[in-house]
Motif scaffolding. Structure first.
Motif, short mmCIF file in Angstrom:
data_model
loop_
_atom_site.label_atom_id
_atom_site.label_comp_id
_atom_site.label_asym_id
_atom_site.label_seq_id
_atom_site.Cartn_x
_atom_site.Cartn_y
_atom_site.Cartn_z
N VAL A 285 -8.33 6.57 -1.29
CA VAL A 285 -7.58 6.10 -2.46
C VAL A 285 -6.88 4.78 -2.14
O VAL A 285 -6.68 4.43 -0.98
CB VAL A 285 -6.54 7.14 -2.93
N VAL A 286 -6.49 4.08 -3.23
CA VAL A 286 -5.90 2.75 -3.06
C VAL A 286 -4.38 2.73 -3.21
O VAL A 286 -3.76 1.68 -3.07
CB VAL A 286 -6.52 1.75 -4.06
N ASN A 287 -3.79 3.88 -3.51
CA ASN A 287 -2.33 3.96 -3.47
C ASN A 287 -1.90 5.40 -3.21
O ASN A 287 -2.69 6.34 -3.34
CB ASN A 287 -1.68 3.40 -4.76
N HIS A 288 -0.64 5.57 -2.83
CA HIS A 288 -0.16 6.89 -2.41
C HIS A 288 -0.01 7.85 -3.59
O HIS A 288 -0.14 9.07 -3.42
CB HIS A 288 1.17 6.74 -1.67
N GLU A 289 0.24 7.33 -4.77
CA GLU A 289 0.34 8.17 -5.96
C GLU A 289 -1.01 8.84 -6.25
O GLU A 289 -1.08 10.02 -6.57
CB GLU A 289 0.79 7.34 -7.16
N LEU A 290 -2.07 8.08 -6.08
CA LEU A 290 -3.41 8.63 -6.25
C LEU A 290 -3.72 9.69 -5.20
O LEU A 290 -4.40 10.67 -5.47
CB LEU A 290 -4.45 7.51 -6.17
N GLU A 291 -3.22 9.47 -4.01
CA GLU A 291 -3.44 10.43 -2.92
C GLU A 291 -2.88 11.79 -3.30
O GLU A 291 -3.54 12.82 -3.14
CB GLU A 291 -2.80 9.92 -1.63
N VAL A 292 -1.68 11.81 -3.83
CA VAL A 292 -1.04 13.06 -4.26
C VAL A 292 -1.82 13.68 -5.40
O VAL A 292 -2.07 14.89 -5.42
CB VAL A 292 0.42 12.79 -4.69
N TRP A 293 -2.25 12.84 -6.35
CA TRP A 293 -2.99 13.34 -7.52
C TRP A 293 -4.32 13.97 -7.09
O TRP A 293 -4.67 15.05 -7.56
CB TRP A 293 -3.24 12.19 -8.50
N CYS A 294 -5.05 13.31 -6.24
CA CYS A 294 -6.34 13.83 -5.78
C CYS A 294 -6.20 15.16 -5.07
O CYS A 294 -7.01 16.08 -5.26
CB CYS A 294 -7.03 12.82 -4.87
N GLN A 295 -5.16 15.28 -4.26
CA GLN A 295 -4.96 16.51 -3.50
C GLN A 295 -4.64 17.70 -4.41
O GLN A 295 -4.96 18.84 -4.09
CB GLN A 295 -3.84 16.31 -2.48
N SER A 296 -4.03 17.42 -5.56
CA SER A 296 -3.65 18.50 -6.47
C SER A 296 -4.67 18.73 -7.58
O SER A 296 -4.84 19.86 -8.04
CB SER A 296 -2.28 18.20 -7.11
N ALA A 297 -5.39 17.69 -7.99
CA ALA A 297 -6.27 17.79 -9.15
C ALA A 297 -7.74 18.00 -8.81
O ALA A 297 -8.50 18.50 -9.65
CB ALA A 297 -6.12 16.55 -10.03
N LEU A 298 -8.15 17.62 -7.60
CA LEU A 298 -9.57 17.69 -7.25
C LEU A 298 -9.85 18.75 -6.18
O LEU A 298 -8.93 19.20 -5.50
CB LEU A 298 -10.05 16.31 -6.77
N HIS A 299 -11.11 19.08 -6.04
CA HIS A 299 -11.51 20.13 -5.09
C HIS A 299 -11.97 19.53 -3.76
O HIS A 299 -13.07 19.82 -3.28
CB HIS A 299 -12.63 20.98 -5.70
N CYS A 300 -11.13 18.73 -3.18
CA CYS A 300 -11.44 18.13 -1.88
C CYS A 300 -10.10 17.87 -1.18
O CYS A 300 -9.26 17.14 -1.71
CB CYS A 300 -12.21 16.83 -2.05
N ASP A 301 -9.91 18.48 -0.03
CA ASP A 301 -8.60 18.37 0.63
C ASP A 301 -8.54 17.29 1.70
O ASP A 301 -7.51 17.12 2.36
CB ASP A 301 -8.18 19.72 1.23
N GLY B 83 1.73 -0.07 -8.58
CA GLY B 83 0.81 0.35 -7.53
C GLY B 83 1.37 0.16 -6.14
O GLY B 83 2.55 0.41 -5.87
N GLU B 84 0.53 -0.35 -5.25
CA GLU B 84 0.92 -0.56 -3.86
C GLU B 84 1.47 -1.98 -3.61
O GLU B 84 1.74 -2.33 -2.46
CB GLU B 84 -0.28 -0.32 -2.95
N ILE B 85 1.65 -2.75 -4.66
CA ILE B 85 2.14 -4.12 -4.47
C ILE B 85 3.47 -4.16 -3.73
O ILE B 85 3.65 -4.97 -2.82
CB ILE B 85 2.21 -4.85 -5.83
N PRO B 86 4.44 -3.28 -4.08
CA PRO B 86 5.72 -3.31 -3.34
C PRO B 86 5.58 -2.93 -1.87
O PRO B 86 6.49 -3.20 -1.07
CB PRO B 86 6.58 -2.27 -4.09
N GLU B 87 4.45 -2.30 -1.51
CA GLU B 87 4.21 -1.99 -0.11
C GLU B 87 3.77 -3.23 0.66
O GLU B 87 3.88 -3.28 1.89
CB GLU B 87 3.12 -0.91 0.02
N ILE B 88 3.29 -4.23 -0.05
CA ILE B 88 2.84 -5.47 0.56
C ILE B 88 3.90 -6.55 0.49
O ILE B 88 4.22 -7.21 1.48
CB ILE B 88 1.55 -5.99 -0.13
N ILE B 89 4.47 -6.71 -0.70
CA ILE B 89 5.46 -7.76 -0.91
C ILE B 89 6.87 -7.20 -0.81
O ILE B 89 7.26 -6.31 -1.58
CB ILE B 89 5.28 -8.43 -2.29
N SER B 90 7.62 -7.72 0.14
CA SER B 90 9.05 -7.42 0.25
C SER B 90 9.78 -8.51 -0.53
O SER B 90 9.75 -9.68 -0.14
CB SER B 90 9.49 -7.42 1.71
#
Length: 360
Positions: free
Chosen positions: A137-153, A289-296
């Protein structure tokens, strides 16, 4: 390890760029690297490393049996272990799995907004995910969503990375004054929010009329495009706000700009941001998205709330009026990209994840 990158097309876009980047980066890192465009080719075909085994599947419909069998034949011939399916190409990978059970599927989600979609919108993806070995995944929010919504851990966040194109030919010349250009690399579509830049351009013109905006990306000539062009005309911005459509010489285009911007209302990790940083450009971007993780904010760029034209304008004016700050931010962002989003760092994590975490 023998990996095939699968993407619907090679038209210019974030997912498409990453499919090419992974194929190119893996050439010297694994035994065999391949890339297949399932439906059609595009401008990014010219960016593929000569060492990458490539072909266009020319899939004509969702359930094109002949195309799937051609893909199976290629995978068997080249002894492909892994299919790395980008975006919506996961369904083609799933169909391949039905006729070639030994293949292992990795799905790479590039759509940052998917985590806000309703479950019914993803019922096919949810079913197909039962056959995935792992998900990127391309951001951490998606990571959480995939772990809860999809059948792949087995889910991992891997940041996008970018690479300069050694074969690029300089073609495009941007309008406007040298050292006074603001660049936005994004296809004309939601949620890229080009209208935010129009709102900013109206006010910037009053304060700094020599500065101009330059938007490079695919124009679908749809309602979004028509509304944007109408707004540019109605606000008398035709000589300060330019649309170029799809271009291939991105490195050359970035070299002509002084400031890079991202105006999106939703994102994963935009490749454009990495490209700006690779070329040492100062950046103003929305806080999505992940922009704040790149730009301080205030250290290697400016980050402003989404859909805040006044905040965006004030951040932009600070860079417009201070060349030394532009240089400072550009250098700092470049260092951030090299340290955390380089090809070497990401590919190392990718290969290690497959070898140690994915057991299919």
């Amino acid at each position: 390890m023998r990996i095939l990158q699968l993407i619907d097309s090679l038209q210019v876009g974030g997912a498409e760029r990453m499919a090419v980047n992974y194929a190119n980066a893996l050439v010297d890192a694994i035994e065999f690297s391949a890339l297949v465009a399932s439906r059609k080719e595009g401008a990014l075909k010219n960016h593929i490393n000569d060492k990458v085994s490539y072909f266009c599947l020319d899939k004509q419909s969702t359930f094109d049996v002949k195309a799937i069998l051609r893909l199976r034949a290629f995978c068997k011939k080249e002894k492909i272990d892994w299919i790395h399916a980008h975006g919506t190409s996961y369904f083609t990978a799933f169909l391949l799995k039905m006729v070639h059970p030994k293949i292992n599927i990795i799905w790479h989600e590039h759509l940052g907004a998917r985590s806000s979609e309703k479950a019914i919108s993803n019922r096919i993806l949810r079913f197909c995910s039962r056959f995935f070995c792992g998900i990127i995944v391309v951001n951490h929010e998606l990571e959480v969503w995939c772990q809860s919504a999809l059948h792949c851990d087995k889910t991992i966040y891997l940041p996008n990375f970018t690479m300069k194109n050694a074969n690029e030919k300089a073609v495009t010349t941007l309008h406007g004054s040298d050292s006074k250009r603001i660049l936005y690399l994004a296809n004309l579509r939601n949620p890229k929010n080009h209208q935010l830049l129009v709102d900013v351009a109206i006010k910037l013109k009053q304060r700094h009329p020599q500065w101009s905006f330059h938007c490079v990306g695919k124009d679908l000539e749809d309602d979004y495009s028509k509304a944007l062009k109408a707004s540019i005309g109605e606000n008398k911005l035709t000589e300060t706000f330019y649309l170029y459509g799809l271009k291939e010489d991105i490195d050359h285009i970035i070299s002509q700009a002084s400031i890079g911007v991202i105006a999106s209302s939703s994102e994963g990790l935009p490749v454009a941001l990495l490209e700006y940083g690779l070329h040492q450009k100062a950046v103003v971007a929305t806080q999505v998205g992940e922009i704040p993780e790149i730009i301080s904010d205030g250290i290697n760029g400016f980050v402003v709330p989404s859909n805040d034209p006044d905040g965006f304008l004030e951040a932009l004016v600070k860079l417009v009026e201070d060349e030394s700050l532009r240089q400072q931010f550009g250098n700092a962002l470049h260092q951030t990209i090299i340290e955390n989003h380089s090809e070497k760092a990401v590919i190392s994590k990718y290969i290690n994840w497959i070898n140690k975490e994915l057991q299919c």
